[in-house]
Enzyme design. Sequence first.
Site, PDB file in Angstrom:
ATOM      1  N   GLY A  14       2.436  -4.510  -9.247  1.00  0.00           N
ATOM      2  CA  GLY A  14       3.124  -3.233  -9.120  1.00  0.00           C
ATOM      3  C   GLY A  14       4.386  -3.320  -8.295  1.00  0.00           C
ATOM      4  N   ARG A  17       8.733  -0.563  -8.251  1.00  0.00           N
ATOM      5  CA  ARG A  17       9.100   0.731  -7.676  1.00  0.00           C
ATOM      6  C   ARG A  17       8.596   0.833  -6.232  1.00  0.00           C
ATOM      7  NH1 ARG A  17      10.222   4.771 -11.650  1.00  0.00           N
ATOM      8  NH2 ARG A  17       9.771   4.094 -13.784  1.00  0.00           N
ATOM      9  N   VAL A  66      -2.765  -3.909 -14.558  1.00  0.00           N
ATOM     10  CA  VAL A  66      -3.809  -4.539 -13.750  1.00  0.00           C
ATOM     11  C   VAL A  66      -5.177  -3.904 -13.953  1.00  0.00           C
ATOM     12  CG1 VAL A  66      -2.178  -5.332 -12.003  1.00  0.00           C
ATOM     13  CG2 VAL A  66      -3.328  -3.113 -11.710  1.00  0.00           C
ATOM     14  N   ASN A  92      -0.539  -4.396  -4.716  1.00  0.00           N
ATOM     15  CA  ASN A  92       0.145  -3.149  -4.407  1.00  0.00           C
ATOM     16  C   ASN A  92      -0.035  -2.098  -5.492  1.00  0.00           C
ATOM     17  OD1 ASN A  92       2.446  -1.412  -3.177  1.00  0.00           O
ATOM     18  ND2 ASN A  92       3.106  -1.792  -5.286  1.00  0.00           N
ATOM     19  N   SER A 142      -4.150   2.652   2.443  1.00  0.00           N
ATOM     20  CA  SER A 142      -3.572   3.953   2.767  1.00  0.00           C
ATOM     21  C   SER A 142      -4.256   4.511   4.002  1.00  0.00           C
ATOM     22  CB  SER A 142      -3.758   4.937   1.610  1.00  0.00           C
ATOM     23  OG  SER A 142      -3.329   6.242   1.981  1.00  0.00           O
ATOM     24  N   TYR A 155      -9.263   8.630  -4.875  1.00  0.00           N
ATOM     25  CA  TYR A 155      -8.246   7.761  -4.282  1.00  0.00           C
ATOM     26  C   TYR A 155      -8.677   7.304  -2.889  1.00  0.00           C
ATOM     27  CZ  TYR A 155      -3.592   6.331  -2.584  1.00  0.00           C
ATOM     28  OH  TYR A 155      -2.531   5.634  -2.056  1.00  0.00           O
ATOM     29  N   ALA A 157     -11.731   7.072  -1.741  1.00  0.00           N
ATOM     30  CA  ALA A 157     -12.846   6.136  -1.893  1.00  0.00           C
ATOM     31  C   ALA A 157     -12.340   4.741  -2.243  1.00  0.00           C
ATOM     32  CB  ALA A 157     -13.809   6.634  -2.968  1.00  0.00           C
ATOM     33  N   LYS A 159      -9.358   3.409  -1.563  1.00  0.00           N
ATOM     34  CA  LYS A 159      -8.659   2.788  -0.434  1.00  0.00           C
ATOM     35  C   LYS A 159      -9.627   2.430   0.695  1.00  0.00           C
ATOM     36  CE  LYS A 159      -4.527   2.924  -2.221  1.00  0.00           C
ATOM     37  NZ  LYS A 159      -3.853   1.673  -2.639  1.00  0.00           N
TER      38      LYS A 159
END
Length: 243
Positions: A14, A17, A66, A92, A142, A155, A157, A159
Site C-alpha cells: 500500500g 498514497r 493484499v 501498510n 493505529s 477496524y 479489532a 489494529k
Amino acid sequence: MTLELSGKNALVTGGTRGIGRAVVLALAGAGARVLTCSRSAGEPAESLQRELKALGDEHAVLQADVARSEDIDRLVAEAASRFGGLDVVVHNAGVISHVPFAELTEQEWHRVLDVNLTAAYLLVSRALPVLRDGASIVHIGSKVATVGVPLRSHYTAAKAGLIGLTRSMAKELGGRRIRVNVVAPGPVETEAEVPAEVVARYQKMIPLGRLGRPEEIAAAVRFLAGDGASFINGETLNVDGGI
C-alpha cells in the site's frame, strides 16, 4: 555519504498514497531498494514510480491486492527475484469504513480484517524464507487499537490484533535477530477528505495542536528499519502528538 539503509532491500504494501507513499520515499531516500504495490493502477502509482526513478532504477511499483493470497505470493516472488532477499517488510495497506456495530455485516467485517490483519500474517509468512537474519518487520497500526472508536469496531479489532501478532512474532523470530514492531499513528493529514469540524476536534485533543504528517510516521518506520533500532523488538511506537 553512506545512507543509513544503504544495501538493504524493502517490501512495502500500500505504498502509493498517504502514509505508505511517505514510507516508500523515506526508505528509498535512506538508500534502500524498495518494491511496493497498489491495489489499482493510476496516477498515484505512476507519479510514485517517477519519483522513485529519480532516486534510482532499482525501485518498483506493482499492482497487487493484499487481500488475495496469490497477489502476496507474487509480490514476495518479485522481491526475491529482484533483490535476492529482504531486510525490511512494512505492512501498510489498509481499509476502513464507518459502520454502527448493530449494522456491521459479516462481509464488511471480513473485508476490513482481511486487509488490515490477515494480510500481515500472509505477508510475513510468505516472506519468511527470503528474510535475511537481522531483518526488520514493521506493521502500521493505529492509536485506536488501545482506545476504541465508535463505528469502527472491525477496524479497531484488526489494529489491536496487529499488536498481539507482533508481540508473538517478535518472540518467535528473535532467534534470527528478526525484529517485529508496530508504528501506531494518531490522526494524520492525508489526501483523504476529512470534514473541517472533525479536524478541529482532533486539533483540540492533540497537545501539539495539529494533526500529524505522513512524513512524521515514515520517519518512525525508517528508524525501526535501521540498525539504530537493533534492540527494539515487539514494541508499539505511538506517533500521535500525545492525543
